[in-house]
Design a protein around this motif. Structure first.
Motif, PDB file in Angstrom:
ATOM      1  N   ARG A 104       8.341  -1.299 -41.760  1.00  0.00           N
ATOM      2  CA  ARG A 104       7.130  -1.781 -42.437  1.00  0.00           C
ATOM      3  C   ARG A 104       7.501  -2.169 -43.868  1.00  0.00           C
ATOM      4  NH1 ARG A 104       2.417   2.456 -42.129  1.00  0.00           N
ATOM      5  NH2 ARG A 104       1.373   0.701 -43.172  1.00  0.00           N
ATOM      6  N   HIS A 105       7.064  -3.350 -44.300  1.00  0.00           N
ATOM      7  CA  HIS A 105       7.400  -3.823 -45.642  1.00  0.00           C
ATOM      8  C   HIS A 105       6.350  -4.834 -46.097  1.00  0.00           C
ATOM      9  CE1 HIS A 105       8.845  -7.757 -44.123  1.00  0.00           C
ATOM     10  NE2 HIS A 105       9.238  -7.051 -43.072  1.00  0.00           N
ATOM     11  N   ARG A 106       6.470  -5.296 -47.325  1.00  0.00           N
ATOM     12  CA  ARG A 106       5.484  -6.197 -47.900  1.00  0.00           C
ATOM     13  C   ARG A 106       6.042  -7.596 -48.178  1.00  0.00           C
ATOM     14  NH1 ARG A 106       0.803  -4.052 -49.656  1.00  0.00           N
ATOM     15  NH2 ARG A 106       0.563  -5.751 -51.175  1.00  0.00           N
ATOM     16  N   GLN A 107       7.238  -7.879 -47.707  1.00  0.00           N
ATOM     17  CA  GLN A 107       7.841  -9.189 -47.964  1.00  0.00           C
ATOM     18  C   GLN A 107       7.326 -10.220 -46.952  1.00  0.00           C
ATOM     19  OE1 GLN A 107       9.014  -7.278 -50.822  1.00  0.00           O
ATOM     20  NE2 GLN A 107       9.709  -9.404 -50.785  1.00  0.00           N
ATOM     21  N   PRO A 108       7.108 -11.475 -47.393  1.00  0.00           N
ATOM     22  CA  PRO A 108       6.701 -12.520 -46.451  1.00  0.00           C
ATOM     23  C   PRO A 108       7.848 -12.891 -45.524  1.00  0.00           C
ATOM     24  CG  PRO A 108       7.134 -13.472 -48.603  1.00  0.00           C
ATOM     25  CD  PRO A 108       7.217 -11.982 -48.777  1.00  0.00           C
ATOM     26  N   GLN A 109       7.503 -13.343 -44.323  1.00  0.00           N
ATOM     27  CA  GLN A 109       8.527 -13.792 -43.387  1.00  0.00           C
ATOM     28  C   GLN A 109       9.030 -15.174 -43.784  1.00  0.00           C
ATOM     29  OE1 GLN A 109       9.947 -12.062 -41.173  1.00  0.00           O
ATOM     30  NE2 GLN A 109       8.573 -10.338 -40.818  1.00  0.00           N
ATOM     31  N   ALA A 110      10.334 -15.405 -43.568  1.00  0.00           N
ATOM     32  CA  ALA A 110      10.905 -16.713 -43.874  1.00  0.00           C
ATOM     33  C   ALA A 110      10.322 -17.774 -42.944  1.00  0.00           C
ATOM     34  CB  ALA A 110      12.428 -16.655 -43.723  1.00  0.00           C
ATOM     35  N   HIS A 111      10.158 -18.983 -43.451  1.00  0.00           N
ATOM     36  CA  HIS A 111       9.614 -20.074 -42.651  1.00  0.00           C
ATOM     37  C   HIS A 111      10.750 -20.893 -42.045  1.00  0.00           C
ATOM     38  CE1 HIS A 111       5.543 -19.331 -44.030  1.00  0.00           C
ATOM     39  NE2 HIS A 111       6.007 -19.272 -45.285  1.00  0.00           N
ATOM     40  N   ASN A 112      10.499 -21.435 -40.856  1.00  0.00           N
ATOM     41  CA  ASN A 112      11.435 -22.360 -40.204  1.00  0.00           C
ATOM     42  C   ASN A 112      12.838 -21.782 -40.056  1.00  0.00           C
ATOM     43  OD1 ASN A 112       9.394 -24.371 -40.161  1.00  0.00           O
ATOM     44  ND2 ASN A 112       9.887 -24.907 -42.284  1.00  0.00           N
ATOM     45  N   SER A 113      12.910 -20.522 -39.617  1.00  0.00           N
ATOM     46  CA  SER A 113      14.214 -19.902 -39.393  1.00  0.00           C
ATOM     47  C   SER A 113      14.108 -18.938 -38.224  1.00  0.00           C
ATOM     48  CB  SER A 113      14.709 -19.160 -40.634  1.00  0.00           C
ATOM     49  OG  SER A 113      13.969 -17.978 -40.832  1.00  0.00           O
TER      50      SER A 113
END
Length: 251
Positions: A104-113
């Protein structure tokens, strides 16, 4: 007997507002290195001051914090040949790489990867803020890693020798590889490397592969004990997830 599940767990502090310029902030990284095939973790011991700790240190200028954690895990590990009831490797450093885990974390997921589709990440499991001096701050990120497969370790060792013993960054954990598949690659004991410490202080470090419960007991009262707990529990969760996926695909 005190087990990992019965030990008190640390809680996060409340958010703070603080500002540090470049000459008053040091950024470091530490790592819990798991040997998956034997369900053990690397723990260091200071032979002069008599305390246990996980490998950690300052990242180099321009170095990613995760890469710094891997490098420090390799440089600080010097294995003692004499420790009762432990699996030990004489005078060794472990090459390691960050291990993607469910977290569990608060970082956004990378896009287009491809990483955006993964259930596993290599984010820090704890971050610590500690004073270095009265005016300088230390920020320390704690990561989870695994020892490298022997074949990859050997390849990096050869490249390092050819490059005048420069540290070689290991390849990342393969996205499509399950932990069960990874463990199959460890048909021999993890390779060892002599004299990986970089200064006189690190020459005083001894390190051991301990069971996760033993490691948490020796690190009791520190954030490092919880780093081991989080890492090992996440590894078990990942293995269960992959086992369930495998069973579902076969039904």
């Amino acid at each position: 007997m005190v087990t990992s599940s019965s030990r008190p767990r640390p809680t996060s502090n409340l958010p703070v507002i603080a500002n540090f310029d470049s000459i008053h902030l040091t950024i470091g990284a530490g790592v819990a290195i798991f040997h998956l095939a034997t369900s053990r973790v690397v723990v260091c011991y200071h032979s002069e001051h008599k305390y246990w700790f996980l490998p950690k240190g300052r990242r180099d200028a321009g170095e990613d914090s995760g890469t710094g954690a891997e490098r420090e895990g390799f440089e600080e590990v010097c294995i003692s040949p004499n420790h009762m009831n432990t699996l030990t490797l004489p005078q060794s450093g472990y090459r390691n790489r960050l291990l993607p885990i469910p977290l569990r974390h608060r970082q956004p997921q990378a896009h287009n990867s491809d990483a955006a589709m993964s259930s596993f990440v290599t984010e820090p499991v704890w971050t610590q803020l500690m004073p270095v001096t009265r005016s300088a701050q230390y920020m320390l990120f704690w990561y989870i890693a695994e020892t490298l497969p022997p074949e990859i370790d050997h390849s990096l060792s050869q490249k390092s020798i050819q490059a005048n013993n420069v540290y070689i960054v290991p390849p990342p954990y393969p996205e499509a590889m399950t932990l069960a598949e990874r463990i199959e690659l460890d048909k021999e004991l993890t390779p060892r490397h002599d004299d990986t410490g970089v200064n006189e202080e690190e020459a005083l470090y001894e390190s051991y592969l301990l069971s996760t419960d033993d490691a948490q007991q020796k690190l009791s009262g520190t954030i490092m004990a919880d780093v081991v707990r989080i890492g090992w529990e996440a590894i078990q969760v990942r293995m269960k997830m992959e086992e369930n996926n495998r069973s579902a695909s076969q039904s």
